[in-house]
Design a protein around this motif. Structure first.
Motif, PDB file in Angstrom:
ATOM      1  N   VAL A 103      -1.086  11.832   8.290  1.00  0.00           N
ATOM      2  CA  VAL A 103       0.015  12.712   7.863  1.00  0.00           C
ATOM      3  C   VAL A 103      -0.635  13.498   6.901  1.00  0.00           C
ATOM      4  CG1 VAL A 103       2.268  13.094   6.982  1.00  0.00           C
ATOM      5  CG2 VAL A 103       1.796  11.201   8.490  1.00  0.00           C
ATOM      6  N   ILE A 104      -0.621  14.750   6.751  1.00  0.00           N
ATOM      7  CA  ILE A 104      -1.112  15.639   5.753  1.00  0.00           C
ATOM      8  C   ILE A 104      -0.122  16.335   4.976  1.00  0.00           C
ATOM      9  CG2 ILE A 104      -2.833  17.254   4.645  1.00  0.00           C
ATOM     10  CD1 ILE A 104      -4.557  16.594   7.070  1.00  0.00           C
ATOM     11  N   ALA A 105       0.447  15.860   3.927  1.00  0.00           N
ATOM     12  CA  ALA A 105       1.661  16.436   3.243  1.00  0.00           C
ATOM     13  C   ALA A 105       1.297  16.716   1.777  1.00  0.00           C
ATOM     14  CB  ALA A 105       3.017  15.657   3.646  1.00  0.00           C
ATOM     15  N   PRO A 106       1.351  17.569   1.327  1.00  0.00           N
ATOM     16  CA  PRO A 106       1.646  18.933   1.646  1.00  0.00           C
ATOM     17  C   PRO A 106       0.085  19.528   2.139  1.00  0.00           C
ATOM     18  CG  PRO A 106       1.305  19.279  -0.730  1.00  0.00           C
ATOM     19  CD  PRO A 106       1.364  17.841  -0.386  1.00  0.00           C
ATOM     20  N   MET A 133      -2.302   9.034   4.698  1.00  0.00           N
ATOM     21  CA  MET A 133      -1.645  10.121   4.060  1.00  0.00           C
ATOM     22  C   MET A 133      -2.453  10.900   3.229  1.00  0.00           C
ATOM     23  SD  MET A 133       2.001  10.875   3.293  1.00  0.00           S
ATOM     24  CE  MET A 133       2.377  12.355   1.922  1.00  0.00           C
ATOM     25  N   GLY A 134      -2.856  12.149   3.750  1.00  0.00           N
ATOM     26  CA  GLY A 134      -3.592  13.121   2.913  1.00  0.00           C
ATOM     27  C   GLY A 134      -2.540  14.056   2.106  1.00  0.00           C
ATOM     28  N   ILE A 135      -3.093  14.211   0.934  1.00  0.00           N
ATOM     29  CA  ILE A 135      -2.483  15.131   0.137  1.00  0.00           C
ATOM     30  C   ILE A 135      -3.181  16.230  -0.452  1.00  0.00           C
ATOM     31  CG2 ILE A 135      -0.698  15.101  -2.020  1.00  0.00           C
ATOM     32  CD1 ILE A 135      -0.348  11.991  -1.819  1.00  0.00           C
ATOM     33  N   THR A 136      -2.864  17.276  -0.314  1.00  0.00           N
ATOM     34  CA  THR A 136      -3.726  18.432  -0.846  1.00  0.00           C
ATOM     35  C   THR A 136      -3.138  19.093  -2.031  1.00  0.00           C
ATOM     36  OG1 THR A 136      -2.853  20.180   0.703  1.00  0.00           O
ATOM     37  CG2 THR A 136      -4.699  18.597   1.672  1.00  0.00           C
TER      38      THR A 136
END
Ligand code: CTP
Length: 396
Positions: free
Chosen positions: A75-78, A1-4
């Motif tokens: 999954v990148i969220a957001p 899980m990517g979080i930006t």
């Protein structure tokens, strides 16, 4: 899980929790900017794992490659406008960029930004690029944004992101389990929208971009099929490695289908074909002064290519039609679809809702498929590529 690094990062905690509660192992890669919006201890407690940020931490474990290689799904969220731009460019200047590049797993992004940023041509182009590479997109939704403003750009709700991402993963697992299942099959696909000329400079057309038809061609080729694409005014490039026959009008498309269909095992009519054409085509440009204040066009019906193809299909040849409908409810869509199936006589009919903002030129699609008897045999939602794979599963 990517979080930006966007304010919606606080909602990413609920996305992580959603996956964990369903029994999934979640490794969080948060950018430095993301950690300004949400705390590392929170993410570590919820994910039950160490949160990764720094490219230069634990270099001996080659973490920048290992995380990507081990992932079944990213999954990148957001996903901020900046992170989408980096994804489109293939940048690897932080741990998340490296992880994505080092992975063969399907990627889902949940964009979140202000409406102006989402509408900006740079973001639109970046989205088109990453979608053409098979990245699946969930949202953004319309609603209250960070300030007092509201509009399109709000991150999709965490439970919707979790459900969407798991569907993408399920679809891709089904595909990889049967990667060359269409080897030896000859698949003919029509895509795009026909244009019916009025005079040398004008035409009657429609809003089809050809994206779903091209996605079907990409998917069929990747599964070993020999693909021929009959293309009418595509807004996206046709994939390499397939035969492309360019056509303009419905009449040209009919001729192309008639000559290619006998050599095919499957015909998929994804193109939007004009039902009518001008009764006469002016040799020279129609001039305003010759028409007066109003102009009435007489239109005549075009042949129905799908009906003709279904009637002339040889035994065992599969014919799949599409039905674009502006229906208010699912029930209305199915009723219209069943009536259309009776008229068309094909083997399967792929129904999708279209409207001013649905269906055309978008990167995602939601479909239901009816069989010859009008039974609903498939529901699929996701990127046009994942929907294409689900449609092709009907053939394997
Ligand atoms: N189609 C076709 N030839 C036409 C019109 C449509 O082959 N002259 C095909 C399309 O490629 C699609 C299917 O028929 O696979 C349904 O197209 P759609 O536009 O949804 O239906 P129409 O037959 O045009 O009916 P209507 O416009 O009344 O909904």
């Amino acid at each position: 899980m990517g979080i930006t690094g966007g304010i919606a990062a606080y909602k990413a905690v609920a996305v992580v929790r959603g996956f964990v509660l369903l029994g999934h192992e979640v490794q969080v890669v948060a950018t430095e900017h993301a950690l300004r919006f949400v705390g590392k201890p929170t993410l570590e407690a919820i994910s039950r794992n160490i949160v990764h940020t720094d490219l230069y931490e634990s270099v001996a474990e080659v973490r920048h490659v290992a995380l990507g290689q081990n992932a079944d799904l990213i999954v990148i969220a957001p996903a901020t406008a900046n992170s989408l731009a980096k994804l489109a460019a293939g940048l690897a200047d932080d741990l998340l960029g490296n992880t994505v590049l080092a992975s063969r797993a399907p990627v889902v992004v949940a964009p979140a930004m202000h409406t102006e940023m989402w509408d900006n041509p740079a973001t639109v182009a970046n989205m088109a690029t990453i979608s053409s590479r098979g990245v699946s997109v969930v949202g953004p939704a319309s609603g209250q944004l960070t300030g007092s403003d509201s509009g399109l750009g709000r991150m999709a709700e965490p439970e919707d992101i979790v459900a969407f991402a798991l569907r993408v993963h399920a679809a891709s697992s089904a595909v990889s389990a049967s990667s060359a299942d269409l080897a030896g099959r000859k698949i003919l696909i029509t895509a795009g929208g026909t244009r019916e000329p009025l005079d040398p400079v004008r035409f009657l057309g429609n809003r089809s971009s050809g994206k779903q038809g091209v996605a079907l061609a990409v998917a069929a080729k990747s599964r070993g099929a020999t693909v021929t694409l009959i293309a009418a005014h595509l807004e996206v490039p046709a994939p390499d490695g397939i035969a492309v026959i360019n056509v303009g009008s419905a009449a040209e498309m009919l001729a192309a289908v008639e000559s290619a269909q006998p050599h095919s095992d499957v015909l998929i009519m994804a193109a939007a074909v004009a039902d009518f054409r001008p009764a006469s085509v002016s040799e020279s440009k129609i001039k305003k002064d010759s028409t007066g204040p109003s102009l009435t066009l007489e239109l005549v019906a075009n042949p129905d290519i799908l009906v003709a193809a279904a009637q002339s299909a040889r035994p065992g040849q599969v014919v799949i039609g599409f039905a674009a409908e502006t229906a208010d409810t699912e029930e209305a869509l199915l009723t219209l679809g069943r009536a259309k199936m009776m008229r068309k006589g094909c083997d399967y009919l792929v129904l999708n809702r279209v409207g001013w903002s649905e269906g055309f030129a978008t990167d995602g699609n939601t479909i239901s498929v009816l069989d010859r008897a009008g039974h609903r045999v498939l529901d699929a939602e996701g990127s046009k590529l994942s929907v294409a794979h689900e449609i092709l599963n009907l053939l394997s």
